[in-house]
Design a protein around this motif. Structure first.
Motif, PDB file in Angstrom:
ATOM      1  N   GLU A 434      -6.846  -2.636   9.169  1.00 16.24           N
ATOM      2  CA  GLU A 434      -6.903  -4.030   8.751  1.00 16.24           C
ATOM      3  C   GLU A 434      -7.356  -4.158   7.300  1.00 16.24           C
ATOM      4  OE1 GLU A 434      -5.862  -7.788   9.419  1.00 16.24           O
ATOM      5  OE2 GLU A 434      -5.740  -6.208  10.921  1.00 16.24           O
ATOM      6  N   ALA A 435      -8.341  -3.354   6.924  1.00 11.10           N
ATOM      7  CA  ALA A 435      -8.835  -3.404   5.547  1.00 11.10           C
ATOM      8  C   ALA A 435      -7.739  -2.969   4.575  1.00 11.10           C
ATOM      9  CB  ALA A 435     -10.061  -2.506   5.402  1.00 11.10           C
ATOM     10  N   TYR A 436      -6.993  -1.925   4.975  1.00 11.09           N
ATOM     11  CA  TYR A 436      -5.901  -1.479   4.110  1.00 11.09           C
ATOM     12  C   TYR A 436      -4.875  -2.597   3.934  1.00 11.09           C
ATOM     13  CZ  TYR A 436      -1.492   0.592   2.732  1.00 11.09           C
ATOM     14  OH  TYR A 436      -0.311   0.840   2.097  1.00 11.09           O
ATOM     15  N   ARG A 437      -4.513  -3.240   5.028  1.00  9.33           N
ATOM     16  CA  ARG A 437      -3.480  -4.288   4.954  1.00  9.33           C
ATOM     17  C   ARG A 437      -3.914  -5.426   4.033  1.00  9.33           C
ATOM     18  NH1 ARG A 437      -2.529  -2.518  10.301  1.00  9.33           N
ATOM     19  NH2 ARG A 437      -4.111  -3.880  11.192  1.00  9.33           N
ATOM     20  N   ALA A 438      -5.195  -5.780   4.124  1.00  7.13           N
ATOM     21  CA  ALA A 438      -5.698  -6.847   3.263  1.00  7.13           C
ATOM     22  C   ALA A 438      -5.633  -6.428   1.791  1.00  7.13           C
ATOM     23  CB  ALA A 438      -7.131  -7.189   3.653  1.00  7.13           C
ATOM     24  N   ALA A 439      -6.050  -5.179   1.518  1.00 10.56           N
ATOM     25  CA  ALA A 439      -6.027  -4.703   0.134  1.00 10.56           C
ATOM     26  C   ALA A 439      -4.587  -4.579  -0.375  1.00 10.56           C
ATOM     27  CB  ALA A 439      -6.741  -3.357   0.045  1.00 10.56           C
ATOM     28  N   TRP A 440      -3.721  -4.029   0.462  1.00  9.71           N
ATOM     29  CA  TRP A 440      -2.322  -3.850   0.059  1.00  9.71           C
ATOM     30  C   TRP A 440      -1.677  -5.201  -0.279  1.00  9.71           C
ATOM     31  CZ3 TRP A 440       0.956  -0.338  -1.564  1.00  9.71           C
ATOM     32  CH2 TRP A 440       2.327  -0.554  -1.461  1.00  9.71           C
ATOM     33  N   GLN A 441      -1.974  -6.202   0.536  1.00  4.43           N
ATOM     34  CA  GLN A 441      -1.406  -7.531   0.303  1.00  4.43           C
ATOM     35  C   GLN A 441      -1.891  -8.088  -1.046  1.00  4.43           C
ATOM     36  OE1 GLN A 441      -2.752 -10.604   2.954  1.00  4.43           O
ATOM     37  NE2 GLN A 441      -0.855 -11.774   2.773  1.00  4.43           N
ATOM     38  N   LYS A 442      -3.186  -7.921  -1.314  1.00  9.32           N
ATOM     39  CA  LYS A 442      -3.731  -8.406  -2.591  1.00  9.32           C
ATOM     40  C   LYS A 442      -3.115  -7.677  -3.772  1.00  9.32           C
ATOM     41  CE  LYS A 442      -8.351  -9.609  -0.868  1.00  9.32           C
ATOM     42  NZ  LYS A 442      -9.780  -9.269  -0.984  1.00  9.32           N
ATOM     43  N   ILE A 443      -3.036  -6.356  -3.652  1.00  7.13           N
ATOM     44  CA  ILE A 443      -2.557  -5.539  -4.769  1.00  7.13           C
ATOM     45  C   ILE A 443      -1.103  -5.837  -5.079  1.00  7.13           C
ATOM     46  CG2 ILE A 443      -2.008  -3.165  -5.452  1.00  7.13           C
ATOM     47  CD1 ILE A 443      -4.612  -2.395  -3.873  1.00  7.13           C
ATOM     48  N   THR A 444      -0.262  -5.849  -4.062  1.00  6.32           N
ATOM     49  CA  THR A 444       1.168  -6.077  -4.312  1.00  6.32           C
ATOM     50  C   THR A 444       1.423  -7.506  -4.806  1.00  6.32           C
ATOM     51  OG1 THR A 444       1.366  -6.481  -1.923  1.00  6.32           O
ATOM     52  CG2 THR A 444       2.042  -4.319  -2.729  1.00  6.32           C
ATOM     53  N   TYR A 445       0.678  -8.463  -4.296  1.00 10.01           N
ATOM     54  CA  TYR A 445       0.833  -9.839  -4.773  1.00 10.01           C
ATOM     55  C   TYR A 445       0.400  -9.937  -6.237  1.00 10.01           C
ATOM     56  CZ  TYR A 445       0.208 -14.829  -5.413  1.00 10.01           C
ATOM     57  OH  TYR A 445       0.281 -16.109  -5.911  1.00 10.01           O
ATOM     58  N   GLY A 446      -0.776  -9.394  -6.550  1.00 10.92           N
ATOM     59  CA  GLY A 446      -1.265  -9.443  -7.933  1.00 10.92           C
ATOM     60  C   GLY A 446      -0.355  -8.696  -8.888  1.00 10.92           C
ATOM     61  N   TYR A 447       0.147  -7.549  -8.443  1.00  7.33           N
ATOM     62  CA  TYR A 447       1.062  -6.763  -9.265  1.00  7.33           C
ATOM     63  C   TYR A 447       2.346  -7.549  -9.505  1.00  7.33           C
ATOM     64  CZ  TYR A 447       3.112  -2.324 -10.927  1.00  7.33           C
ATOM     65  OH  TYR A 447       3.678  -1.321 -11.685  1.00  7.33           O
ATOM     66  N   ALA A 448       2.811  -8.292  -8.477  1.00  5.50           N
ATOM     67  CA  ALA A 448       4.024  -9.108  -8.596  1.00  5.50           C
ATOM     68  C   ALA A 448       3.823 -10.213  -9.628  1.00  5.50           C
ATOM     69  CB  ALA A 448       4.389  -9.705  -7.240  1.00  5.50           C
ATOM     70  N   MET A 449       2.666 -10.866  -9.594  1.00  7.51           N
ATOM     71  CA  MET A 449       2.406 -11.923 -10.562  1.00  7.51           C
ATOM     72  C   MET A 449       2.368 -11.375 -11.994  1.00  7.51           C
ATOM     73  SD  MET A 449       2.250 -14.699  -8.776  1.00  7.51           S
ATOM     74  CE  MET A 449       3.584 -13.890  -7.872  1.00  7.51           C
ATOM     75  N   GLN A 450       1.778 -10.181 -12.116  1.00  7.92           N
ATOM     76  CA  GLN A 450       1.710  -9.554 -13.423  1.00  7.92           C
ATOM     77  C   GLN A 450       3.109  -9.226 -13.956  1.00  7.92           C
ATOM     78  OE1 GLN A 450       0.096  -5.424 -13.914  1.00  7.92           O
ATOM     79  NE2 GLN A 450      -1.684  -6.541 -14.759  1.00  7.92           N
ATOM     80  N   GLN A 451       3.946  -8.680 -13.078  1.00  8.52           N
ATOM     81  CA  GLN A 451       5.308  -8.338 -13.474  1.00  8.52           C
ATOM     82  C   GLN A 451       6.158  -9.588 -13.752  1.00  8.52           C
ATOM     83  OE1 GLN A 451       6.574  -5.176 -14.125  1.00  8.52           O
ATOM     84  NE2 GLN A 451       4.354  -4.793 -14.019  1.00  8.52           N
ATOM     85  N   MET A 452       5.890 -10.665 -13.034  1.00  5.54           N
ATOM     86  CA  MET A 452       6.618 -11.910 -13.249  1.00  5.54           C
ATOM     87  C   MET A 452       6.334 -12.454 -14.654  1.00  5.54           C
ATOM     88  SD  MET A 452       6.567 -15.406 -10.962  1.00  5.54           S
ATOM     89  CE  MET A 452       6.926 -14.495  -9.474  1.00  5.54           C
ATOM     90  N   GLN A 453       5.059 -12.347 -15.062  1.00  4.84           N
ATOM     91  CA  GLN A 453       4.701 -12.814 -16.395  1.00  4.84           C
ATOM     92  C   GLN A 453       5.367 -11.982 -17.486  1.00  4.84           C
ATOM     93  OE1 GLN A 453       0.459 -12.710 -16.435  1.00  4.84           O
ATOM     94  NE2 GLN A 453       0.221 -14.477 -15.075  1.00  4.84           N
ATOM     95  N   LEU A 454       5.653 -10.719 -17.140  1.00  2.00           N
ATOM     96  CA  LEU A 454       6.328  -9.836 -18.082  1.00  2.00           C
ATOM     97  C   LEU A 454       7.846  -9.995 -18.049  1.00  2.00           C
ATOM     98  CD1 LEU A 454       4.211  -6.588 -17.488  1.00  2.00           C
ATOM     99  CD2 LEU A 454       4.084  -8.148 -19.452  1.00  2.00           C
ATOM    100  N   GLY A 455       8.324 -10.868 -17.163  1.00  2.00           N
ATOM    101  CA  GLY A 455       9.748 -11.123 -17.056  1.00  2.00           C
ATOM    102  C   GLY A 455      10.483 -10.175 -16.134  1.00  2.00           C
ATOM    103  N   ASN A 456       9.755  -9.311 -15.432  1.00  2.00           N
ATOM    104  CA  ASN A 456      10.383  -8.359 -14.507  1.00  2.00           C
ATOM    105  C   ASN A 456      10.504  -9.008 -13.131  1.00  2.00           C
ATOM    106  OD1 ASN A 456      10.386  -6.399 -16.559  1.00  2.00           O
ATOM    107  ND2 ASN A 456       8.294  -5.774 -16.017  1.00  2.00           N
ATOM    108  N   THR A 457      11.370 -10.018 -13.035  1.00  2.00           N
ATOM    109  CA  THR A 457      11.437 -10.820 -11.803  1.00  2.00           C
ATOM    110  C   THR A 457      11.986 -10.048 -10.613  1.00  2.00           C
ATOM    111  OG1 THR A 457      13.585 -11.680 -12.572  1.00  2.00           O
ATOM    112  CG2 THR A 457      11.631 -13.018 -13.032  1.00  2.00           C
ATOM    113  N   ALA A 458      12.919  -9.137 -10.838  1.00  2.00           N
ATOM    114  CA  ALA A 458      13.472  -8.368  -9.723  1.00  2.00           C
ATOM    115  C   ALA A 458      12.389  -7.481  -9.107  1.00  2.00           C
ATOM    116  CB  ALA A 458      14.654  -7.525 -10.193  1.00  2.00           C
ATOM    117  N   PHE A 459      11.621  -6.777  -9.969  1.00  2.00           N
ATOM    118  CA  PHE A 459      10.536  -5.928  -9.470  1.00  2.00           C
ATOM    119  C   PHE A 459       9.455  -6.772  -8.827  1.00  2.00           C
ATOM    120  CE2 PHE A 459       6.923  -2.837 -10.689  1.00  2.00           C
ATOM    121  CZ  PHE A 459       7.013  -2.204  -9.450  1.00  2.00           C
TER     122      PHE A 459
END
Length: 609
Positions: A434-459
């Motif tokens: 459960e702890a892993y799932r919570a961390a994974w969700q946070k990390i991938t979401y945050g990483y997605a927002m970071q990439q979106m700001q960089l214009g990497n919308t597909a990634f």
């Protein structure tokens, strides 16, 4: 009267007679002195044999210092015999210089039996005066051919004891063994020392046999019973060892090794995992010993640990913090656990930190690295926590704690927005809790927002998809759907946009405030607005009209967005040819007199014809 001249011949004869008379007198004196000397020698010999050593010393000395002619007419054998008696008597009475006199006689005599007797006597003299190392060479060279069995036994014991005292146990052991069955002066002592050496060499049956012969003797009854109890322990008969220890402890007359008997009883209980029973014996030993071995301190602490006496366990484990060995590492691990039990996280962290620096027990180091990292994380030592957890993952890649450690690493990297590093740490984890799932969700979401700001919308879109595979947090999953909908709409994938905005609306219901803490843009109003646009693109005007209408509820839209929603709701009604409902909506936009008002006027004109 005429004096006549003396005759020379007559004078010579008289002189000769006188000389003959003188010679006869000397012979008589010599015979008398010799007989007197023999009597003195015999007397001295008898005094020596009867143990009257001082008298024998005096008699022999008087013989040797007799006045007059006897001093030079004593024959040599008698004189040496007197010297021997005097030397032996002096040794037996510990007369000053006795050993030096005996050594001098040994050097000067040519009589081998004399040397042998003096060597043996010197050995006894040095033994009696506790000069044991000096006794050894004289005992070793002594001739036993003319000794009785008892004398031989005494000699062997004293030589064995001298070896024993010099720690030459290999030479002492066979000598003690040879006399242990011979009754006499050293029978009990011989068995005692034979028992000790057998005990030290692990020959427990031999030791037990000898100890049993002396256990009740007044000289040994306060010592030997302890060894007997220990022998049963070493032979594996722990029940008898405990029985003996308890019996001896209860004796009114305490043994010399009473404290050690308590330790023996504690040890047996400890090894049988009877920790409650072990503790009273441990405590007695602890309170009555000047020095405690680290192993005993650990066992006492562990007994407290197993009986949930955390503070007592801490007291015993804490002194072991300096031990750089397996026992010290285990003690520090248990010490850390004890501190956690009393909620002293700071001390627990220190204990686990010490444990993690040792490599004697890898399973404990593995767990300690994790716990040290977790506690450092909780207490705000993020860099230390990150280093400890990474060390654990590196050194124990197959660890059962790897998922937990990587999860914490991910959380720590999130704090510094190191999403890429965090993503790499967690992407290959297979055992996901459960702890892993919570961390994974946070990390991938945050990483997605970071990439979106960089214009990497597909990634960014793929990262949001990964985030939704572990939807531990409903609010974050809603935010992910919002942004996936946004990406899909901008990419012209309107059907996917409708799906994601619809999913957002379902998930965000009831947790809107939590979603907005994650993303201030991902509001319910914006989601309905975007759903309306996407539905218009798919030709579902009814859904679009409903979505636009819902977006205006609650007053969460800005004025401009609200008028846009009114205009697009009117457009949806217009496309459904529901002009009656579209017209008032257009008029509302026209009345606002904004840029969109011109578009609303055109639509109104079309309706009115």
């Amino acid at each position: 009267m005429k004096v006549s001249k003396m005759n020379p011949v007559s004078n010579y004869l008289v002189a000769a007679l006188l000389l003959c008379g003188s010679a006869a007198s000397v012979q008589g004196q010599e015979h008398f002195a010799h007989k007197q000397g023999l009597r003195e020698i015999i007397k001295a010999q008898e005094e020596l044999e009867h143990g009257h050593f001082r008298l024998a010393l005096q008699t022999a000395a008087e013989y040797e210092t007799a006045p007059g002619l006897s001093r030079w007419i004593i024959n040599y054998p008698d004189k040496e015999k007197a010297a021997l008696i005097r030397a032996l008597s002096a040794l037996r009475t510990d007369a000053p210089g006795a050993d030096d006199s005996a050594l001098a006689l040994i050097r000067h005599t040519v009589h081998a039996p004399t040397r042998m007797r003096l060597s043996l006597a010197l050995g006894h003299f040095y033994f009696r005066n506790e000069r044991l190392a000096e006794a050894i060479p004289f005992f070793e060279t002594a001739d036993i051919s003319n000794l009785s069995n008892e004398e031989i036994a005494n000699l062997r014991f004293e030589l064995a004891y001298a070896y024993f005292n010099s720690r030459n146990f290999e030479k002492a052991a066979p000598l003690f063994a040879s006399i242990k069955e011979v009754s006499g002066r050293y029978y009990l002592a011989g068995n005692y020392y034979h028992g000790l050496l057998s005990y030290n060499n692990g020959n427990y049956d031999e030791a037990l046999s000898s100890f049993r012969k002396v256990e009740n003797d007044v000289q040994y009854r306060n010592i030997v019973p302890y060894y007997i109890a220990e022998i049963y322990y070493f032979k594996g008969d722990k029940a008898t060892a405990l029985q003996e220890a308890v019996r001896l402890i209860a004796r009114p007359e305490k043994l010399y090794y009473d404290t050690e008997l308590h330790l023996l009883a504690a040890q047996v209980h400890f090894e049988e995992q009877r920790y409650t029973e072990a503790l009273p014996y441990f405590e007695h030993y602890y309170n009555n010993s000047e020095k405690i071995r680290k192993e005993e301190l650990y066992e006492m602490g562990y007994s407290y640990y197993r009986t949930n006496e955390w503070r007592n366990a801490i007291e015993k484990f804490r002194p072991l913090s300096s031990q750089q060995d397996s026992l010290g590492q285990t003690a520090m691990y248990l010490l850390g656990d004890c501190y956690l039990k009393i909620n002293d996280k700071k001390s627990a962290r220190n204990a686990f930190g010490i444990c993690s620096e040792m490599n004697f027990n890898h399973s404990q180091r593995e767990a300690a690295l994790l716990l040290y990292g977790k506690l450092s994380y909780d207490m705000g030592y993020y860099d230390i926590a990150l280093n400890s957890l990474r060390t654990m993952v590196r050194d124990y890649p197959s660890s059962a704690y790897a998922t937990e450690a990587k999860t914490l690493i991910g959380d720590l990297l999130l704090r510094s927005n190191s999403y890429a590093d965090a993503f790499e740490e967690l992407r290959n984890v297979t055992a996901r809790d459960e702890a892993y799932r919570a961390a994974w969700q946070k990390i991938t979401y945050g990483y997605a927002m970071q990439q979106m700001q960089l214009g990497n919308t597909a990634f960014s879109d793929s990262l949001l998809t990964l985030s939704l595979r572990e939807p531990a947090d409903r609010a974050r999953a809603a935010a992910a759907h919002f942004w996936k909908g946004d990406i899909a709409y901008n990419a012209g994938r309107f059907g996917h946009a409708v799906e994601n905005f619809s999913s957002y609306i379902k998930l965000a219901a009831g947790v809107e405030s939590q979603v907005e803490k994650i993303s201030t843009t991902a509001t319910m109003a914006n989601a309905y607005l975007n759903l309306g646009f996407a539905s218009m693109e798919t030709g579902d005007f009814a859904a679009a009209r409903a979505a636009f209408a819902r977006s205006r509820q609650g007053g969460r839209l800005t004025t401009a967005h609200s008028l846009t929603a009114v205009l697009r709701e009117a457009d949806a009604a217009f496309m459904q040819k529901n002009f009656r409902e579209a017209l008032p909506l257009y008029e509302q936009v026209i009345a606002a007199n904004v840029t969109e008002s011109d578009e609303a006027r055109i639509r109104k004109a079309v309706i009115l014809g």
